[in-house]
Design a protein around this motif. Structure first.
Motif, PDB file in Angstrom:
ATOM      1  N   ARG A   1      28.096  23.700  46.385  1.00 15.21           N
ATOM      2  CA  ARG A   1      27.487  22.932  45.288  1.00 15.21           C
ATOM      3  C   ARG A   1      26.603  21.808  45.821  1.00 15.21           C
TER       4      ARG A   1
ATOM      5  N   ASP B   1      21.288  19.846  45.815  1.00 20.20           N
ATOM      6  CA  ASP B   1      22.008  20.704  44.887  1.00 20.20           C
ATOM      7  C   ASP B   1      21.908  22.171  45.283  1.00 20.20           C
TER       8      ASP B   1
ATOM      9  N   ILE C   1      22.648  24.704  43.554  1.00 22.78           N
ATOM     10  CA  ILE C   1      22.146  25.534  42.457  1.00 22.78           C
ATOM     11  C   ILE C   1      20.664  25.826  42.657  1.00 22.78           C
TER      12      ILE C   1
ATOM     13  N   THR D   1      32.380  25.732  44.196  1.00 29.81           N
ATOM     14  CA  THR D   1      32.697  24.447  43.575  1.00 29.81           C
ATOM     15  C   THR D   1      33.974  24.583  42.755  1.00 29.81           C
TER      16      THR D   1
ATOM     17  N   HIS E   1      29.681  23.235  36.718  1.00 35.85           N
ATOM     18  CA  HIS E   1      28.701  23.673  37.721  1.00 35.85           C
ATOM     19  C   HIS E   1      28.729  25.197  37.863  1.00 35.85           C
TER      20      HIS E   1
END
Length: 127
Positions: free
Chosen positions: A55, A63, A65, A86, A91
């Motif tokens: 994460r 980040d 993502i 995570t 998330h």
């Protein structure tokens, strides 16, 4: 045939734990990448069966993502399964909204549910 897993953004102790966990349960090779640039290069250099993205990346706390977003935006890489590492459900949800599979947290490494979650991608677990 041995599966290939790319672990992105984990510190050395966490990468070691993930590598140990995966090696204990599956016939796989675990590679490591620090960030987006080397992760994308690794994905383009040969087949990868699963990408695990932390994460928050260890190298700069960016980040993870965003790395999943880049993978899913690339037509050549979009089909590679990706999971966010995570413990936080919100998330996980955000990662799933951009095409990731539901991942798991580091606290879940020892759980049978995590092995079961990975079996469809990495094959039958070792006995």
């Amino acid at each position: 045939m041995k599966k290939r897993v790319l672990d992105v953004g984990n510190c050395v102790p966490d990468h070691s734990s993930i590598k140990h966990f995966l090696g204990k349960h599956f016939d796989c090779e675990v590679m490591q990448a620090d960030g987006a640039e080397d992760a994308l290069a690794a994905l383009r250099s040969g087949p990868v069966d699963l990408v695990l993205v932390n994460r928050k990346l260890d190298m700069d706390y960016s980040d993870g993502i965003e790395i999943i977003r880049q993978i899913k935006a690339d037509a050549d890489l979009a089909k590679v399964p990706a999971m966010l590492i995570t413990n936080y459900d919100e998330h996980q949800q955000a990662a799933m909204e951009i095409g990731a599979l539901r991942g798991f947290g580091k606290l879940e490494l020892a759980k049978p549910e995590t092995v079961a979650k990975l079996q469809p991608i990495l094959g039958k677990a070792k006995a």
